[in-house]
Design a protein around this motif. Sequence first.
Motif, PDB file in Angstrom:
ATOM      1  N   ILE A 132     -50.396  23.256  39.774  1.00 55.10           N
ATOM      2  CA  ILE A 132     -50.153  24.636  40.190  1.00 55.10           C
ATOM      3  C   ILE A 132     -48.657  24.813  40.399  1.00 55.10           C
ATOM      4  O   ILE A 132     -47.953  23.856  40.740  1.00 55.10           O
ATOM      5  N   GLU A 133     -48.185  26.020  40.173  1.00 53.27           N
ATOM      6  CA  GLU A 133     -46.773  26.334  40.353  1.00 53.27           C
ATOM      7  C   GLU A 133     -46.338  25.998  41.775  1.00 53.27           C
ATOM      8  O   GLU A 133     -46.998  26.367  42.742  1.00 53.27           O
ATOM      9  N   ILE A 137     -46.790  16.905  42.183  1.00 53.56           N
ATOM     10  CA  ILE A 137     -47.236  16.025  41.097  1.00 53.56           C
ATOM     11  C   ILE A 137     -46.477  14.716  41.255  1.00 53.56           C
ATOM     12  O   ILE A 137     -45.342  14.707  41.738  1.00 53.56           O
ATOM     13  N   THR A 138     -47.097  13.624  40.882  1.00 54.89           N
ATOM     14  CA  THR A 138     -46.428  12.332  40.900  1.00 54.89           C
ATOM     15  C   THR A 138     -46.236  11.889  39.461  1.00 54.89           C
ATOM     16  O   THR A 138     -47.211  11.751  38.714  1.00 54.89           O
ATOM     17  N   VAL A 139     -44.986  11.671  39.054  1.00 51.93           N
ATOM     18  CA  VAL A 139     -44.638  11.222  37.709  1.00 51.93           C
ATOM     19  C   VAL A 139     -43.993   9.851  37.832  1.00 51.93           C
ATOM     20  O   VAL A 139     -42.944   9.716  38.462  1.00 51.93           O
ATOM     21  N   ASN A 140     -44.639   8.830  37.263  1.00 53.93           N
ATOM     22  CA  ASN A 140     -44.166   7.445  37.392  1.00 53.93           C
ATOM     23  C   ASN A 140     -43.894   7.084  38.846  1.00 53.93           C
ATOM     24  O   ASN A 140     -42.940   6.392  39.173  1.00 53.93           O
ATOM     25  N   GLY A 141     -44.739   7.615  39.741  1.00 53.87           N
ATOM     26  CA  GLY A 141     -44.630   7.292  41.156  1.00 53.87           C
ATOM     27  C   GLY A 141     -43.682   8.164  41.941  1.00 53.87           C
ATOM     28  O   GLY A 141     -43.562   8.008  43.156  1.00 53.87           O
ATOM     29  N   VAL A 142     -43.003   9.105  41.286  1.00 53.91           N
ATOM     30  CA  VAL A 142     -42.016   9.963  41.951  1.00 53.91           C
ATOM     31  C   VAL A 142     -42.683  11.278  42.362  1.00 53.91           C
ATOM     32  O   VAL A 142     -43.237  11.987  41.524  1.00 53.91           O
ATOM     33  N   SER A 143     -42.622  11.607  43.645  1.00 55.89           N
ATOM     34  CA  SER A 143     -43.157  12.866  44.149  1.00 55.89           C
ATOM     35  C   SER A 143     -42.236  14.001  43.734  1.00 55.89           C
ATOM     36  O   SER A 143     -41.056  14.011  44.063  1.00 55.89           O
ATOM     37  N   LEU A 144     -42.794  14.979  42.999  1.00 55.54           N
ATOM     38  CA  LEU A 144     -42.002  16.079  42.460  1.00 55.54           C
ATOM     39  C   LEU A 144     -42.733  17.403  42.630  1.00 55.54           C
ATOM     40  O   LEU A 144     -43.943  17.437  42.844  1.00 55.54           O
ATOM     41  N   THR A 145     -41.986  18.489  42.494  1.00 49.66           N
ATOM     42  CA  THR A 145     -42.543  19.835  42.567  1.00 49.66           C
ATOM     43  C   THR A 145     -42.724  20.377  41.157  1.00 49.66           C
ATOM     44  O   THR A 145     -41.822  20.296  40.323  1.00 49.66           O
ATOM     45  N   PHE A 154     -46.460  20.917  32.146  1.00 47.94           N
ATOM     46  CA  PHE A 154     -45.684  21.373  33.302  1.00 47.94           C
ATOM     47  C   PHE A 154     -44.280  20.817  33.146  1.00 47.94           C
ATOM     48  O   PHE A 154     -44.024  19.935  32.324  1.00 47.94           O
ATOM     49  N   SER A 155     -43.380  21.324  33.962  1.00 49.39           N
ATOM     50  CA  SER A 155     -42.014  20.812  34.007  1.00 49.39           C
ATOM     51  C   SER A 155     -41.680  20.419  35.436  1.00 49.39           C
ATOM     52  O   SER A 155     -42.326  20.868  36.387  1.00 49.39           O
ATOM     53  N   VAL A 173     -37.536  11.910  24.954  1.00 43.19           N
ATOM     54  CA  VAL A 173     -38.631  12.674  24.360  1.00 43.19           C
ATOM     55  C   VAL A 173     -39.604  11.676  23.735  1.00 43.19           C
ATOM     56  O   VAL A 173     -39.184  10.712  23.098  1.00 43.19           O
ATOM     57  N   ASN A 174     -40.890  11.871  23.968  1.00 42.58           N
ATOM     58  CA  ASN A 174     -42.006  11.024  23.538  1.00 42.58           C
ATOM     59  C   ASN A 174     -42.267   9.831  24.450  1.00 42.58           C
ATOM     60  O   ASN A 174     -43.212   9.085  24.213  1.00 42.58           O
ATOM     61  N   SER A 175     -41.473   9.613  25.506  1.00 36.63           N
ATOM     62  CA  SER A 175     -41.790   8.574  26.485  1.00 36.63           C
ATOM     63  C   SER A 175     -43.108   8.911  27.166  1.00 36.63           C
ATOM     64  O   SER A 175     -43.382  10.080  27.467  1.00 36.63           O
ATOM     65  N   MET A 176     -43.922   7.895  27.425  1.00 37.83           N
ATOM     66  CA  MET A 176     -45.175   8.073  28.155  1.00 37.83           C
ATOM     67  C   MET A 176     -44.940   7.794  29.630  1.00 37.83           C
ATOM     68  O   MET A 176     -44.241   6.842  29.985  1.00 37.83           O
ATOM     69  N   VAL A 177     -45.517   8.638  30.489  1.00 35.19           N
ATOM     70  CA  VAL A 177     -45.391   8.481  31.937  1.00 35.19           C
ATOM     71  C   VAL A 177     -46.770   8.500  32.576  1.00 35.19           C
ATOM     72  O   VAL A 177     -47.741   8.991  31.994  1.00 35.19           O
ATOM     73  N   ASN A 178     -46.850   7.974  33.791  1.00 35.64           N
ATOM     74  CA  ASN A 178     -48.078   8.006  34.576  1.00 35.64           C
ATOM     75  C   ASN A 178     -48.098   9.262  35.437  1.00 35.64           C
ATOM     76  O   ASN A 178     -47.077   9.616  36.029  1.00 35.64           O
ATOM     77  N   LEU A 179     -49.258   9.904  35.515  1.00 42.09           N
ATOM     78  CA  LEU A 179     -49.431  11.085  36.366  1.00 42.09           C
ATOM     79  C   LEU A 179     -50.494  10.826  37.422  1.00 42.09           C
ATOM     80  O   LEU A 179     -51.566  10.309  37.122  1.00 42.09           O
ATOM     81  N   GLU A 180     -50.175  11.193  38.655  1.00 43.54           N
ATOM     82  CA  GLU A 180     -51.190  11.295  39.692  1.00 43.54           C
ATOM     83  C   GLU A 180     -51.136  12.720  40.204  1.00 43.54           C
ATOM     84  O   GLU A 180     -50.111  13.157  40.735  1.00 43.54           O
ATOM     85  N   PHE A 181     -52.223  13.455  40.005  1.00 45.91           N
ATOM     86  CA  PHE A 181     -52.287  14.840  40.435  1.00 45.91           C
ATOM     87  C   PHE A 181     -52.532  14.886  41.939  1.00 45.91           C
ATOM     88  O   PHE A 181     -53.039  13.935  42.541  1.00 45.91           O
ATOM     89  N   ASP A 182     -52.167  15.980  42.561  1.00 48.34           N
ATOM     90  CA  ASP A 182     -52.252  16.145  44.003  1.00 48.34           C
ATOM     91  C   ASP A 182     -53.686  15.944  44.499  1.00 48.34           C
ATOM     92  O   ASP A 182     -54.620  16.598  44.015  1.00 48.34           O
ATOM     93  N   VAL A 183     -53.882  15.031  45.448  1.00 49.65           N
ATOM     94  CA  VAL A 183     -55.220  14.680  45.924  1.00 49.65           C
ATOM     95  C   VAL A 183     -55.917  15.869  46.579  1.00 49.65           C
ATOM     96  O   VAL A 183     -57.133  16.048  46.417  1.00 49.65           O
ATOM     97  N   ILE A 184     -55.184  16.714  47.292  1.00 52.73           N
ATOM     98  CA  ILE A 184     -55.809  17.879  47.923  1.00 52.73           C
ATOM     99  C   ILE A 184     -56.313  18.837  46.849  1.00 52.73           C
ATOM    100  O   ILE A 184     -57.433  19.343  46.928  1.00 52.73           O
ATOM    101  N   GLY A 185     -55.511  19.056  45.823  1.00 51.92           N
ATOM    102  CA  GLY A 185     -55.939  19.894  44.698  1.00 51.92           C
ATOM    103  C   GLY A 185     -57.171  19.339  44.004  1.00 51.92           C
ATOM    104  O   GLY A 185     -58.059  20.091  43.592  1.00 51.92           O
ATOM    105  N   LYS A 186     -57.254  18.008  43.892  1.00 52.05           N
ATOM    106  CA  LYS A 186     -58.424  17.393  43.246  1.00 52.05           C
ATOM    107  C   LYS A 186     -59.689  17.631  44.060  1.00 52.05           C
ATOM    108  O   LYS A 186     -60.749  17.910  43.509  1.00 52.05           O
TER     109      LYS A 186
END
Length: 196
Positions: A132-133, A137-145, A154-155, A173-186
Amino acid sequence: MFTGIIEDLGEIKRLEKNQGNLNITVSSSISQELKIDQSVAHNGVCLTVVEINGDSYTVTAIKETLDKTNLGDLKENEQVNLERAMKLGDRLDGHIVQGHVDQTAKCKNIIDGDGSWIFEFEYDASLNNITIEKGSITVNGVSLTVVNSKLNSFSVAIIPYTYRHTNFHQLQVNSMVNLEFDVIGKYVKRLNELRS
């Protein structure tokens, strides 16, 4: 439980296949502070320390983890984002991160913003994960907005400190990353599905 605030960049020293598992040896400034059986997030993936040797330690990723994350693509001498589990009573500077990766995503675009960077990621929407805007989101373990939330992409905006102190500076560009979506949203999403 983690916060998504990266503590250190580790360097992959050795990768050893062991049947369907992968033993990952990491050199890090936090290695000597670790204990056997301690949880450490590697690019956002919670793994257990199984061996410590000086400034290096070893964790094991099982087949399930390798199938759902980018850890199977690691190479020796590559950097990995590290975070130890949070202590009860610490500040929660990021957001609630479990260290359980939901899926991977591909970097589709990197825009240099004259002092900051916008990274755009695309993921498989058929797994029913959502952003959600202005959500987390967690990208490669980094907490981001989340910026520019769409059905399957998303960006995120990366400041210079995060760019230098995480492995975002290695992404292309084309690098693969790990995503963990927000647990509350899930949980909210799942509750809505149960009501339908």
